[in-house]
Design a protein around this motif. Structure first.
Motif, PDB file in Angstrom:
ATOM      1  N   THR A  74       0.797  -1.224   0.000  1.00  0.00           N
ATOM      2  CA  THR A  74       0.000   0.000   0.000  1.00  0.00           C
ATOM      3  C   THR A  74       0.826   1.267   0.000  1.00  0.00           C
ATOM      4  O   THR A  74       0.300   2.346  -0.248  1.00  0.00           O
ATOM      5  CB  THR A  74      -0.928   0.038   1.224  1.00  0.00           C
ATOM      6  N   ASP A  76       2.083   2.574   2.688  1.00  0.00           N
ATOM      7  CA  ASP A  76       1.676   3.287   3.901  1.00  0.00           C
ATOM      8  C   ASP A  76       2.907   3.917   4.546  1.00  0.00           C
ATOM      9  O   ASP A  76       3.753   3.230   5.113  1.00  0.00           O
ATOM     10  CB  ASP A  76       1.007   2.313   4.869  1.00  0.00           C
ATOM     11  N   GLY A 151      -4.314  -2.397   8.103  1.00  0.00           N
ATOM     12  CA  GLY A 151      -4.993  -1.293   8.771  1.00  0.00           C
ATOM     13  C   GLY A 151      -4.016  -0.161   9.007  1.00  0.00           C
ATOM     14  O   GLY A 151      -2.827  -0.376   9.281  1.00  0.00           O
ATOM     15  N   SER A 152      -4.504   1.066   8.863  1.00  0.00           N
ATOM     16  CA  SER A 152      -3.615   2.220   8.941  1.00  0.00           C
ATOM     17  C   SER A 152      -4.323   3.396   9.588  1.00  0.00           C
ATOM     18  O   SER A 152      -5.562   3.473   9.591  1.00  0.00           O
ATOM     19  CB  SER A 152      -3.155   2.615   7.531  1.00  0.00           C
ATOM     20  N   PRO A 155      -6.591   7.174   6.302  1.00  0.00           N
ATOM     21  CA  PRO A 155      -7.808   6.652   5.656  1.00  0.00           C
ATOM     22  C   PRO A 155      -7.615   6.360   4.171  1.00  0.00           C
ATOM     23  O   PRO A 155      -8.297   5.495   3.616  1.00  0.00           O
ATOM     24  CB  PRO A 155      -8.840   7.761   5.885  1.00  0.00           C
ATOM     25  N   ASN A 158      -6.372   2.810   3.896  1.00  0.00           N
ATOM     26  CA  ASN A 158      -7.466   1.864   4.123  1.00  0.00           C
ATOM     27  C   ASN A 158      -8.391   1.801   2.918  1.00  0.00           C
ATOM     28  O   ASN A 158      -8.893   0.732   2.557  1.00  0.00           O
ATOM     29  CB  ASN A 158      -8.251   2.265   5.374  1.00  0.00           C
ATOM     30  N   HIS A 162      -9.642  -1.397   0.468  1.00  0.00           N
ATOM     31  CA  HIS A 162     -11.036  -1.617   0.080  1.00  0.00           C
ATOM     32  C   HIS A 162     -11.148  -1.698  -1.446  1.00  0.00           C
ATOM     33  O   HIS A 162     -11.913  -2.512  -1.980  1.00  0.00           O
ATOM     34  CB  HIS A 162     -11.901  -0.485   0.627  1.00  0.00           C
ATOM     35  N   THR A 181     -14.042  -6.348   3.253  1.00  0.00           N
ATOM     36  CA  THR A 181     -12.742  -5.822   3.676  1.00  0.00           C
ATOM     37  C   THR A 181     -12.685  -5.756   5.188  1.00  0.00           C
ATOM     38  O   THR A 181     -13.663  -5.358   5.836  1.00  0.00           O
ATOM     39  CB  THR A 181     -12.510  -4.419   3.101  1.00  0.00           C
ATOM     40  N   TYR A 183      -9.585  -5.261   8.671  1.00  0.00           N
ATOM     41  CA  TYR A 183      -8.241  -4.798   9.005  1.00  0.00           C
ATOM     42  C   TYR A 183      -7.798  -5.414  10.330  1.00  0.00           C
ATOM     43  O   TYR A 183      -8.619  -5.671  11.217  1.00  0.00           O
ATOM     44  CB  TYR A 183      -8.215  -3.269   9.117  1.00  0.00           C
ATOM     45  N   ALA A 187      -8.209   0.300  12.163  1.00  0.00           N
ATOM     46  CA  ALA A 187      -9.358   0.627  11.314  1.00  0.00           C
ATOM     47  C   ALA A 187     -10.447  -0.420  11.511  1.00  0.00           C
ATOM     48  O   ALA A 187     -10.188  -1.540  11.964  1.00  0.00           O
ATOM     49  CB  ALA A 187      -8.943   0.701   9.844  1.00  0.00           C
TER      50      ALA A 187
END
Length: 338
Positions: A74, A76, A151-152, A155, A158, A162, A181, A183, A187
């Motif tokens: 992701t 992140d 999960g982060s 948003p 996330n 999704h 979805t 996490y 989240a």
């Protein structure tokens, strides 16, 4: 010789994850040996080898230009760390060092293909004890998937997970009841919430599909949460798939990120490239473009796009809430507090 590939991991205290990262680095060394290009890897925090040690080793062997690829699904920045800042520190330690950054792995079609393989393995019928009881047939329409990301606190990250769930459902599992979805942390919904949504939608079998690169403590936490939920719902067949893991498909994606960054080296600063590749346009800035030939839509006055989108969104949300039974929290899929 081409510049070396430097794999960047976010770090973990789990020895299983560290070992799998090491095996993956070795796989890439074997793959890129024919180019020829060296491969090294390190972690920003919490594990060995640290990134600084890997960089120092490359510089000591005469490499002053590297292609760094964040090993992240992701991108992140909260979890992976400040990659440009970390590399800037390495440039202070090694003034001759130059680097270019590859894109995070993201929702590459080959990553989705690997997820489909993990799902197929989990869907395969498990060995059963010798018994006269005929097992209940559970078809695709009664089978659901819960795709679980880390999960982060961000948003947008996330939302990307999704998005992957939706892409995976439409491209690799359109015959299944749903792909929800969930996490691991930071989240909602969590793994139990994702399972509950599937059960409420009528699933008799739910497969938990980790959207995670390597095995370790995070995977064990996912499985523990799923098994704990299953203990209280004996009529629901819950299965847990494996992680993406060290495999040739993942190596293909990383090598493409390496070649892509190598081809674009020098086009724009690496720190700016990393910022651009992780920036997702805010939905508030999105506009609906209507073609002049779009029929009735062409009569809509300018400035009404936002109002139109809001109305459509409200209608879709109402339809979904009606599907999952009254009394469910539309945001988490679990029973609302009374």
């Amino acid at each position: 010789m081409k510049p070396p590939l430097l794999l960047i991991g976010h770090g973990t205290h789990d020895e299983t994850g560290v070992a799998e990262f090491g095996r993956f680095v070795h796989r890439l060394r074997c793959r890129l040996d024919a180019l020829p290009a060296e491969v090294s890897g390190g972690f920003i925090t919490n594990a060995r080898p640290p990134l600084s040690e890997s960089v120092s080793s490359l510089v000591a062997r005469g490499h002053h230009h590297v292609i760094a690829v964040p090993l992240s699904l992701t991108g992140d920045r909260h979890a992976l760390g400040d990659v440009p800042g970390t590399m800037a520190l390495e440039q202070e330690r090694h003034p001759t060092l130059e680097y270019d950054l590859g894109r995070p792995l993201g929702a590459d079609p080959r990553v989705l293909d690997i997820l489909a393989e993990r799902l197929a393995d989990a869907r395969a019928e498990m060995p059963r004890l010798v018994t006269d009881e005929v097992p209940e047939f559970i078809g695709p329409a009664e089978t659901a998937v819960v795709l679980v990301g880390h999960g982060s606190a961000d948003p947008e990250v996330n939302a990307e997970v999704h998005r992957v769930s939706r892409l995976f459902w439409e491209t690799h599992a359109p015959d299944l009841l749903t792909v929800e979805t969930a996490y691991v942390s930071h989240a909602r919904p969590g793994v139990p919430g994702g399972l509950e949504r599937c059960r409420r939608l009528g699933a008799k079998r739910v497969i938990v599909l980790p959207y995670i690169l390597f095995a370790g403590a995070v995977l064990e936490r996912i499985w523990a949460q799923a098994l704990a939920y299953g203990a209280n719902h004996e009529g629901l067949d819950i299965r847990c798939a494996e992680v993406i893991g060290d495999c040739e498909g993942l190596a293909d994606v990383v090598i493409d990120r390496y070649e892509e960054a190598l081809a674009g080296a020098g086009d724009w600063p690496a720190s700016r490239r990393y910022h651009d590749m992780l920036t997702i346009e805010s939905p508030a800035r999105a506009t609906l473009v209507v073609s002049p030939d779009a029929g009735a839509g062409a009569d809509r006055e300018p400035g009404l796009e936002a109002e139109f989108d809001a109305e459509i969104g409200a209608e879709l949300e109402a339809e979904f809430d009606a599907e999952i039974e009254p009394g469910l929290d539309a945001g988490t899929g679990i029973p609302s507090a009374v």
